[in-house]
Write a protein that holds these residues in place. Structure first.
Motif, PDB file in Angstrom:
ATOM      1  N   LYS A 154       0.799  -1.087   0.014  1.00  0.00           N
ATOM      2  CA  LYS A 154      -0.342   0.225  -0.090  1.00  0.00           C
ATOM      3  C   LYS A 154       1.016   1.424   0.025  1.00  0.00           C
ATOM      4  O   LYS A 154       0.367   2.247  -0.739  1.00  0.00           O
ATOM      5  CB  LYS A 154      -0.957  -0.136   1.178  1.00  0.00           C
ATOM      6  N   LYS A 155       2.158   1.102   0.804  1.00  0.00           N
ATOM      7  CA  LYS A 155       2.988   2.378   0.978  1.00  0.00           C
ATOM      8  C   LYS A 155       3.377   2.712  -0.376  1.00  0.00           C
ATOM      9  O   LYS A 155       3.610   3.997  -0.897  1.00  0.00           O
ATOM     10  CB  LYS A 155       3.878   2.197   1.872  1.00  0.00           C
ATOM     11  N   ALA A 156       3.834   1.748  -1.165  1.00  0.00           N
ATOM     12  CA  ALA A 156       4.732   1.558  -2.676  1.00  0.00           C
ATOM     13  C   ALA A 156       3.589   2.444  -3.537  1.00  0.00           C
ATOM     14  O   ALA A 156       3.838   3.143  -4.232  1.00  0.00           O
ATOM     15  CB  ALA A 156       5.008   0.420  -3.025  1.00  0.00           C
ATOM     16  N   ASP A 157       2.299   2.029  -3.365  1.00  0.00           N
ATOM     17  CA  ASP A 157       1.244   2.324  -4.254  1.00  0.00           C
ATOM     18  C   ASP A 157       0.942   3.989  -3.900  1.00  0.00           C
ATOM     19  O   ASP A 157       0.761   4.677  -4.930  1.00  0.00           O
ATOM     20  CB  ASP A 157      -0.018   1.564  -4.035  1.00  0.00           C
ATOM     21  N   TRP A 158       1.110   4.103  -2.852  1.00  0.00           N
ATOM     22  CA  TRP A 158       0.684   5.475  -2.341  1.00  0.00           C
ATOM     23  C   TRP A 158       1.824   6.522  -2.974  1.00  0.00           C
ATOM     24  O   TRP A 158       1.515   7.733  -3.221  1.00  0.00           O
ATOM     25  CB  TRP A 158       0.531   5.842  -0.820  1.00  0.00           C
ATOM     26  N   GLN A 159       2.821   6.114  -2.926  1.00  0.00           N
ATOM     27  CA  GLN A 159       4.312   6.956  -3.404  1.00  0.00           C
ATOM     28  C   GLN A 159       3.921   7.089  -4.907  1.00  0.00           C
ATOM     29  O   GLN A 159       4.031   8.050  -5.424  1.00  0.00           O
ATOM     30  CB  GLN A 159       5.658   6.252  -3.191  1.00  0.00           C
ATOM     31  N   ARG A 160       3.685   6.077  -5.688  1.00  0.00           N
ATOM     32  CA  ARG A 160       3.341   6.019  -7.131  1.00  0.00           C
ATOM     33  C   ARG A 160       2.197   6.807  -7.283  1.00  0.00           C
ATOM     34  O   ARG A 160       2.222   7.728  -8.379  1.00  0.00           O
ATOM     35  CB  ARG A 160       3.269   4.699  -7.571  1.00  0.00           C
ATOM     36  N   TYR A 161       1.047   6.895  -6.732  1.00  0.00           N
ATOM     37  CA  TYR A 161      -0.020   7.784  -6.832  1.00  0.00           C
ATOM     38  C   TYR A 161       0.246   9.126  -6.571  1.00  0.00           C
ATOM     39  O   TYR A 161      -0.231   9.885  -7.594  1.00  0.00           O
ATOM     40  CB  TYR A 161      -1.065   7.257  -5.922  1.00  0.00           C
ATOM     41  N   GLY A 162       0.823   9.466  -5.676  1.00  0.00           N
ATOM     42  CA  GLY A 162       1.499  10.818  -5.522  1.00  0.00           C
ATOM     43  C   GLY A 162       1.965  11.253  -6.622  1.00  0.00           C
ATOM     44  O   GLY A 162       2.008  12.554  -7.086  1.00  0.00           O
ATOM     45  N   GLU A 163       3.115  10.592  -7.085  1.00  0.00           N
ATOM     46  CA  GLU A 163       3.860  11.177  -8.295  1.00  0.00           C
ATOM     47  C   GLU A 163       2.793  11.226  -9.690  1.00  0.00           C
ATOM     48  O   GLU A 163       2.893  12.243 -10.418  1.00  0.00           O
ATOM     49  CB  GLU A 163       4.731  10.110  -8.839  1.00  0.00           C
TER      50      GLU A 163
END
Length: 228
Positions: free
Chosen positions: A62-71
């Motif tokens: 989930k954390k990795a997905d949130w970082q990608r989502y922010g970008e």
């Protein structure tokens, strides 16, 4: 123009919903007879007893997905003109308002809020819809509406009476339901105070009489003024 909120990057799944998505098929194979509700309950129970070490795998994803989502979100917003940004903001506001409305209606249904009263035309249509001629629902409704328009007042009277009876039913059920909501601490679901605190008919009549007397006095003064 050319930009839609559908192109906006999708918010990542939570750890729990990621677990549901990845394990739903396996649970379905093990429980082919289970309904969707029963299946979700089984998945929720499995998540609840899942060891912390295994839950951490989903949390990290989930954390990795949130970082990608922010970008991706930053990139998406950078291409918007001020007008497009404003239009999408308004579109988003309407979508959220619609979701809130759906949730509110669902909650009221669960709490057993009485159904609103039907008017005379609604009752006429519901009682005659099956027998009405027409190849489609729209055609049947048009036929019934035309028939209603041609009916005399005496022919409509039974339906008008049923509608009045339904209003009384609704008011009585609403009073009981609202009293229950107050007991549950849900005063927010009770009808507005304006309706509950309406002035008594006697007070309203008295104020109307005073207003008429005042208007009469003003009229007399206007009539006297030219003579002076």
């Amino acid at each position: 123009r050319g930009i839609s909120s559908d192109q906006r990057p999708k918010r990542p799944l939570t750890a729990y919903f990621r677990f549901l998505k990845e394990n739903r098929s396996a649970f379905r194979e093990k429980n082919p007879e289970a309904s969707n509700v029963e299946l979700v309950k089984k998945l929720a129970g499995a998540w609840k007893v899942l060891p912390a070490s295994q839950k951490q795998v989903y949390e990290e994803a989930k954390k990795a997905d949130w970082q990608r989502y922010g970008e991706e979100l930053a990139k998406y917003k950078a291409q918007l003109t001020p007008a497009q940004a404003a239009a999408l903001k308004e579109e988003r506001r309407k979508q959220l308002a619609k979701r809130r409305s759906i949730r509110a209606k669902r909650e009221l249904t669960m709490l057993g809020k009485p159904k609103r009263p039907r008017n005379s035309l609604n009752i006429f249509v519901s009682e005659n819809f099956q027998e009405s001629e027409g190849v489609s629902a729209v055609a049947k409704l048009k036929k019934l509406f035309d028939a209603w328009q041609k009916m005399s007042t005496s022919q409509k009277q039974p339906y008008l009476q049923l509608a009045e009876d339904d209003k009384i039913r609704y008011e009585n059920e609403m009073k009981s339901w609202e009293a229950k909501m107050v007991e549950l601490g849900r005063e927010d679901l009770v009808r507005s105070k304006k309706k509950r605190l309406r002035k008594k008919p006697a007070e309203t009549a008295k104020q109307a009489e005073t207003a008429r007397a005042s208007l009469g006095t003003k009229a007399k003064l206007k009539l006297k003024k030219p003579e002076e």
